[in-house]
Every structure is written in C-alpha cells, then in structure tokens.
Write a protein that holds these residues in place. Structure first.
Motif, mmCIF file in Angstrom:
data_model
loop_
_atom_site.group_PDB
_atom_site.id
_atom_site.type_symbol
_atom_site.label_atom_id
_atom_site.label_comp_id
_atom_site.label_asym_id
_atom_site.label_seq_id
_atom_site.Cartn_x
_atom_site.Cartn_y
_atom_site.Cartn_z
ATOM 1 N N GLN A 83 -2.733 4.765 -1.798
ATOM 2 C CA GLN A 83 -3.240 5.346 -0.549
ATOM 3 C C GLN A 83 -3.105 6.867 -0.540
ATOM 4 N N SER A 84 -3.735 7.521 -1.459
ATOM 5 C CA SER A 84 -3.650 8.983 -1.521
ATOM 6 C C SER A 84 -5.020 9.643 -1.579
ATOM 7 N N ALA A 135 0.869 -1.169 0.000
ATOM 8 C CA ALA A 135 0.000 0.000 0.000
ATOM 9 C C ALA A 135 0.908 1.222 0.000
ATOM 10 N N LEU A 136 0.803 2.043 -1.036
ATOM 11 C CA LEU A 136 1.756 3.140 -1.235
ATOM 12 C C LEU A 136 1.036 4.422 -1.639
ATOM 13 N N PRO A 137 1.530 5.566 -1.170
ATOM 14 C CA PRO A 137 1.039 6.829 -1.715
ATOM 15 C C PRO A 137 1.573 7.028 -3.127
ATOM 16 N N VAL A 138 0.926 7.896 -3.863
ATOM 17 C CA VAL A 138 1.330 8.113 -5.250
ATOM 18 C C VAL A 138 2.787 8.556 -5.335
ATOM 19 N N ASP A 139 3.228 9.375 -4.393
ATOM 20 C CA ASP A 139 4.603 9.889 -4.433
ATOM 21 C C ASP A 139 5.644 8.783 -4.329
ATOM 22 N N ALA A 140 5.271 7.620 -3.784
ATOM 23 C CA ALA A 140 6.233 6.514 -3.640
ATOM 24 C C ALA A 140 6.235 5.583 -4.844
ATOM 25 N N LEU A 141 5.311 5.758 -5.769
ATOM 26 C CA LEU A 141 5.217 4.832 -6.900
ATOM 27 C C LEU A 141 6.471 4.815 -7.774
ATOM 28 N N PRO A 142 7.104 5.953 -8.085
ATOM 29 C CA PRO A 142 8.313 5.873 -8.910
ATOM 30 C C PRO A 142 9.416 5.019 -8.268
ATOM 31 N N GLY A 164 0.862 0.208 -18.029
ATOM 32 C CA GLY A 164 1.404 -1.126 -18.292
ATOM 33 C C GLY A 164 1.388 -2.053 -17.093
ATOM 34 N N PHE A 165 0.906 -1.593 -15.951
ATOM 35 C CA PHE A 165 0.877 -2.420 -14.745
ATOM 36 C C PHE A 165 -0.168 -3.521 -14.886
ATOM 37 N N ASN A 166 0.217 -4.762 -14.564
ATOM 38 C CA ASN A 166 -0.679 -5.906 -14.701
ATOM 39 C C ASN A 166 -1.050 -6.548 -13.370
ATOM 40 N N GLY A 167 -0.608 -5.957 -12.268
ATOM 41 C CA GLY A 167 -0.969 -6.495 -10.962
ATOM 42 C C GLY A 167 -2.387 -6.117 -10.575
ATOM 43 N N ARG A 168 -2.853 -6.671 -9.474
ATOM 44 C CA ARG A 168 -4.191 -6.351 -8.976
ATOM 45 C C ARG A 168 -4.128 -4.994 -8.270
ATOM 46 N N LEU A 169 -5.027 -4.105 -8.660
ATOM 47 C CA LEU A 169 -4.945 -2.710 -8.231
ATOM 48 C C LEU A 169 -6.175 -2.316 -7.428
ATOM 49 N N GLY A 170 -5.927 -1.661 -6.298
ATOM 50 C CA GLY A 170 -7.000 -1.114 -5.482
ATOM 51 C C GLY A 170 -6.588 0.225 -4.904
ATOM 52 N N ILE A 171 -7.502 0.830 -4.164
ATOM 53 C CA ILE A 171 -7.182 2.056 -3.434
ATOM 54 C C ILE A 171 -7.700 1.911 -2.011
ATOM 55 N N HIS A 172 -7.163 2.733 -1.114
ATOM 56 C CA HIS A 172 -7.792 2.879 0.191
ATOM 57 C C HIS A 172 -8.811 3.986 0.060
ATOM 58 N N GLN A 213 -10.535 -2.688 -6.363
ATOM 59 C CA GLN A 213 -10.850 -2.828 -4.948
ATOM 60 C C GLN A 213 -10.810 -1.458 -4.294
ATOM 61 N N MET A 214 -11.640 -1.280 -3.254
ATOM 62 C CA MET A 214 -11.556 -0.076 -2.428
ATOM 63 C C MET A 214 -11.787 -0.460 -0.976
ATOM 64 N N VAL A 215 -10.836 -0.101 -0.124
ATOM 65 C CA VAL A 215 -10.914 -0.404 1.305
ATOM 66 C C VAL A 215 -11.824 0.605 1.996
ATOM 67 N N VAL A 216 -12.745 0.099 2.815
ATOM 68 C CA VAL A 216 -13.553 0.934 3.696
ATOM 69 C C VAL A 216 -13.377 0.417 5.117
ATOM 70 N N HIS A 217 -13.718 1.260 6.097
ATOM 71 C CA HIS A 217 -13.468 0.909 7.492
ATOM 72 C C HIS A 217 -14.701 0.351 8.185
#
Length: 275
Positions: free
Chosen positions: A35-36, A12-19, A61-69, A106-110
């Motif tokens: 997580q942004s 789980a990463l913020p956008v700034d950490a993606l590079p 080009g990313f092929n992994g499973r993608l979600g957000i918080h 996916q989207m995480v909720v609490h």
C-alpha cells in the motif's frame, strides 16, 4: 474447524513495514497487499518506481499471493469530464506499471458508487446506465492491459449501499481481469449509517465474484480500520460466509496502525477463525 482448515490471513502494508513483517508473511505464504502507491506526488513522476523496486528486493523469495492498492486519492472512476477521465486512466496505468515491477497479480480500485447515487440512480431515466458508461470510458483500456499483464483488478466498496450495483458494473465488463473486493469496515459503516445489509450479506452478494477482502473492525459509524475484535462486526458470520464461497479470496488485514496486525491475528486465532 481444525487449524489446518482455517484460512490463512495476510495484511495490507506499506513498504516501510515489510522488514518488520517479513518473517510473518513468509512463514505461511500469506496474502500481501503493498500500500505505497496512492500519493499523487509519488505517482506524478518516477518516484513510484524506486518504491516498487525496494518492495521487490524486500520480498525476494516470497511465494504468497501479491497485490497492491492502486491509486485512488481524488480519482473517480465515473468522472464525466473526458480530461479528468484521462488523468484517472493514466494513474491506474501507473499502478499497473508498479504491478509489473513487483510481479503483483491484483490491484485494488475504488467503487464509484456513493450514498447519493443510491438514492438518485432511479431519479431520472438512464442515470444508472450513464454511470456504467462513464466507468467503461475510464477503465476499459486499464482492464484490457490488466488482462494482458495477468493482473486482476478488484473493485472495493467505499460508500456502496446496494452491493448488487457494483456487481452489475463489474459484470458489464465481461472480463476475468475485473472482480469484486469487500472492505468489511466500509460495509459495516453502510450497515450502520445507510441501512445496508450486514457485512456477511455483502460477502454472500459478491459470491463467486469475490477475489479480495480488506479485514478491519469498525463501529458502524465511521471508517475506523481498528484491530479485529475492537469494533462491532459479527466476525463469526463473516467468516462463515467466506467459508461458503467456492473460491478463496485474498484476505488481508487493513489496519490504521500496522502494530495492530499481531493483536488482530491473536484475536482471530483465539476465536478459531484464521491463522
């Protein structure tokens, strides 16, 4: 267990950490949770869209499973006030907007359940049903849109003591667009402070409904989000319980310091638990 059968771990990463982590994410099509999208000021206007579009470009080009918080700060799924519920619903709809930009699935909720709830749900007739009804009033339209959009909402334990309560709530929707999430550190906190079961019991209780896991280490006292191996979670039991599931939930390291992603992976690899 050979390396080929070990679960592939993401983050789980913020956008700034993606590079920084792009090559690592791409090398094994790892699970990723962006997580942004939790800052209330970002969500009030259109700023979230710029963030989502930047993430989309970085992940081309990313092929992994993608979600957000999804949005969560100050947002309770079981608010009894209809005006407050309307704000919570609107924020979650903005989260689904971000999923649309990213093509996230996916989207995480609490979870709404608190320690107070655990000790008071049976104090008066109908309280347990009232909580479920309030969550439906907040979340029903979000779940319907998630179904249409091809997104699965995953409900994360926060203060939950009895995982069966959250399972009962999720099942009450009767929708494949709402599943369970487990945060290992939150479960370990509940185990240490409120005498809940250990983390692997949370996994087994979720069973076939578990679609997402936040991996973080902790001491059973607070929500630490430490590197794996730094705390006191029994990781071999956790991964044994995960291996017994009939499905493969998203597995993402959710760490307070993103610099701990690689040390955590080295620990998991050294102990033969993940790759």
């Amino acid at each position: 267990m050979t390396t080929m059968t070990l679960p592939v771990i993401g983050a789980a990463l913020p956008v700034d950490a993606l590079p920084e982590y792009r090559d690592w994410l791409f090398d094994k099509d790892r699970d990723l949770e962006v997580q942004s999208f939790h800052d209330p000021e970002l969500l009030r206007g259109d700023g979230w869209r710029d963030v989502a579009e930047r993430a989309r470009d970085l992940l081309a080009g990313f092929n992994g499973r993608l979600g957000i918080h999804g949005p969560f700060v100050g947002l309770s799924l079981n608010a009894p006030d209809p005006d407050v519920r309307a704000i919570v619903t609107r924020r979650l709809m903005t989260g689904l907007d971000a999923c649309g930009v990213l093509d996230a699935r996916q989207m995480v909720v609490h979870s709404p359940y608190t320690t107070w709830d655990h000790h008071n749900l049976d104090g008066h007739p109908g309280v347990r049903d009232d909580v479920i009804a309030q969550v439906h009033a907040t979340l029903a339209s979000v779940v319907r849109r998630a179904e249409d959009q091809g997104v699965t909402l995953v409900m994360e334990n926060i203060e939950d003591v009895d995982p069966a309560e959250r399972l009962r709530l999720v099942d009450s929707f009767g929708s494949d667009a709402l599943k369970l999430s487990i945060d290992t550190g939150h479960a370990h906190y509940a185990h240490g402070i409120t005498r809940a079961g250990p983390v692997d019991h949370f996994v087994r209780a979720a069973g076939a409904g578990l679609a997402h896991v936040h991996l973080q280490d902790a001491d059973g006292y607070a929500d630490r989000h430490w590197a794996i191996g730094r705390g006191t979670i029994r990781w071999h039991e956790v991964f044994r319980a995960l291996a017994d599931l009939p499905q493969r939930p998203h597995l993402v390291l959710e760490l307070r310091d993103v610099a701990d992603v690689r040390p955590s992976m080295r620990w998991l690899e050294a102990h033969g638990l993940g790759q």
